[in-house]
Design an enzyme around this catalytic site. Structure first.
Site, PDB file in Angstrom:
ATOM      1  N   TYR A  13      -1.310  -0.651  10.487  1.00  0.00           N
ATOM      2  CA  TYR A  13      -1.435  -0.881   9.040  1.00  0.00           C
ATOM      3  C   TYR A  13      -0.162  -0.409   8.324  1.00  0.00           C
ATOM      4  O   TYR A  13       0.392  -1.125   7.486  1.00  0.00           O
ATOM      5  CB  TYR A  13      -2.663  -0.126   8.516  1.00  0.00           C
ATOM      6  CG  TYR A  13      -3.027  -0.460   7.084  1.00  0.00           C
ATOM      7  CD1 TYR A  13      -3.687  -1.638   6.772  1.00  0.00           C
ATOM      8  CD2 TYR A  13      -2.709   0.410   6.040  1.00  0.00           C
ATOM      9  CE1 TYR A  13      -4.029  -1.955   5.460  1.00  0.00           C
ATOM     10  CE2 TYR A  13      -3.048   0.111   4.731  1.00  0.00           C
ATOM     11  CZ  TYR A  13      -3.713  -1.077   4.445  1.00  0.00           C
ATOM     12  OH  TYR A  13      -4.040  -1.383   3.146  1.00  0.00           O
ATOM     13  N   SER A  24       0.877  -1.178   0.000  1.00  0.00           N
ATOM     14  CA  SER A  24       0.000   0.000   0.000  1.00  0.00           C
ATOM     15  C   SER A  24       0.908   1.220   0.000  1.00  0.00           C
ATOM     16  O   SER A  24       2.077   1.132   0.413  1.00  0.00           O
ATOM     17  CB  SER A  24      -0.849  -0.017   1.274  1.00  0.00           C
ATOM     18  OG  SER A  24      -1.408   1.260   1.531  1.00  0.00           O
TER      19      SER A  24
END
Ligand SMILES: NC(=O)c1ccc[n+]([C@@H]2O[C@H](COP(=O)([O-])OP(=O)(O)OC[C@H]3O[C@@H](n4cnc5c(N)ncnc54)[C@H](O)[C@@H]3O)[C@@H](O)[C@H]2O)c1
Length: 278
Positions: free
Chosen positions: A165, A152
Site C-alpha cells: 500500500y 494517502s
C-alpha cells in the site's frame, strides 16, 4: 505549497467531472460534493450498482449524474470511460478524480504474497497511471481543467506491515508531482490528496493480518477517521486555490513534517513501534 498561478479561480463550480471508485467512501463524497457545486458528474466504479446508487444520490438533490462501470486496472476500460464522459458532456471533462483504491496490509515484506503486491499496485498505482495517461492529453488540449489523484499519508508515512500500500501511494505522489511540473503553464492543475484515516468501507471484507487486527482497524477508522464529505470539500477548495498537496489531518501534517525534518529519526521510531508490537 501553491505551484499553480490560479489562486481564487473556481474550477470546481459547475465542473463536468469524472470520478473513479465513486461507489463508496471518498469517491462518493467527491461525486456528491461536485454535484452540489452544480457540476455534471460521471460516477464510475468497478461495481456498477454502487456507481448507480451514487448517481441517484446526486439526482435526489437535483444534480445531474451518469453512472457507469469501470475497472481502473484496465487501460481499455479507462479509455472507454473517457469516451463515454466526452459523449455525455459533449466536450472533455473539466475535472478528473482518480480515486479508486483498495486497502491491504498486516504482513511483513517477504511474507506478503506476490499476488497481493500485484493486486494493490494494479488498482492503486496502475489505476491512477491509466487515469492520468488517458485524461491528461484531453485536458491539455482543452487548455484548462484539474486532475485530483487520491494518494494517502502512507505515501510518506511508510508504516511497517503496509509495504504494498505504501509503495502504491508513494508512486501516486511521485506521479502527481511529475504531472504537475509537466502541466505547468498549460491551464491544467494537479492536486494530490494525502489523508490519514477517513471513515469509509476500505477495510470491509479485506484481509489485514488476522480478523481481529482488521476488526480493530475498522473500529479505529470509525472512531478517529475524518468524514469523507469533509475531506472531499477541503480537497475541492484546495483545487480552487491551485494547490498541489492536500495533507488534511493534523497527524498527517505531523508525519509529513517529521519525514522532512528528521527522516532517520522518524524511521527509527517506526522501527521501535514495530518491535513493540512484534
Ligand atoms: N479510508 C481511508 O482511511 C483512506 C486513507 C487514505 C487514502 N485512502 C484512499 O482513498 C481512496 C478511496 O478509498 P475509500 O477509503 O473511499 O474506500 P472504499 O472501499 O469505501 O471505496 C473504494 C471504491 O473503489 C472501488 N474500487 C475498488 N477497486 C476498483 C477498481 N479496480 N476499479 C474501479 N473502482 C474500484 C470500490 O468498489 C469502492 O466503491 C483509495 O484510493 C484509498 O487508498 C483512503
Amino acid at each position: 505549497m501553491r505551484i499553480n498561478p490560479f489562486g481564487g479561480s473556481r474550477r470546481t463550480q459547475q465542473a463536468d467531472a469524472v470520478v473513479t471508485g465513486a461507489g463508496s467512501g471518498i469517491g462518493r463524497a467527491f461525486a456528491v460534493e461536485l454535484g452540489k457545486r452544480g457540476g455534471r458528474i460521471v460516477c464510475s466504479d468497478i461495481d456498477p450498482e454502487r456507481a448507480r446508487h451514487t448517481a441517484e444520490l446526486i439526482g435526489d438533490t437535483g444534480g445531474k449524474a451518469f453512472d457507469t462501470g469501470c475497472d481502473v486496472r484496465s487501460l481499455d476500460q479507462v479509455t472507454a470511460l473517457a469516451n463515454t464522459a466526452e459523449e455525455w458532456f459533449g466536450k472533455s471533462p473539466d475535472l478528473v478524480v482518480n480515486n479508486a483504491g483498495i486497502g491491504r496490509g498486516g504482513t511483513v515484506i517477504g511474507e506478503t504474497p506476490p499476488a497481493e503486491w500485484h493486486q494493490v499496485l494494479d488498482v492503486n498505482l496502475w489505476g491512477v497511471i491509466h487515469g492520468c495517461h488517458v485524461f491528461t492529453p484531453r485536458l491539455r488540449e482543452a487548455g484548462h481543467g484539474a486532475i485530483v489523484n487520491v494518494a494517502s499519508a502512507a505515501a510518506f508515512g511508510s508504516a511497517p506491515r503496509m509495504a504494498a500500500y505504501n509503495v502504491s501511494k508513494a508512486g501516486v505522489l511521485a506521479l502527481s508531482e511529475t504531472l504537475a511540473a509537466e502541466l505547468s503553464g498549460t491551464g491544467v492543475t494537479v492536486t494530490v490528496l494525502c489523508p490519514t484515516g477517513v471513515r469509509t468501507n476500505i477495510l470491509e471484507g479485506v484481509s489485514i493480518g488476522d480478523e481481529t487486527v482488521r476488526l480493530w482497524g475498522a473500529r479505529l477508522l470509525r472512531w478517529t477517521g475524518r468524514s469523507p464529505a469533509a475531506i472531499a470539500r477541503g480537497t475541492l477548495d484546495a483545487v480552487d486555490q491551485g494547490r498541489l498537496y492536500v495533507v488534511p489531518q493534523i497527524e498527517a501534517k505531523a508525519i509529513w513534517q517529521s519525514k522532512r525534518l528528521l527522516p532517520e529519526t522518524y524511521t527509527r521510531a517506526a522501527g521501535l513501534v514495530e518491535r513493540l508490537v512484534r
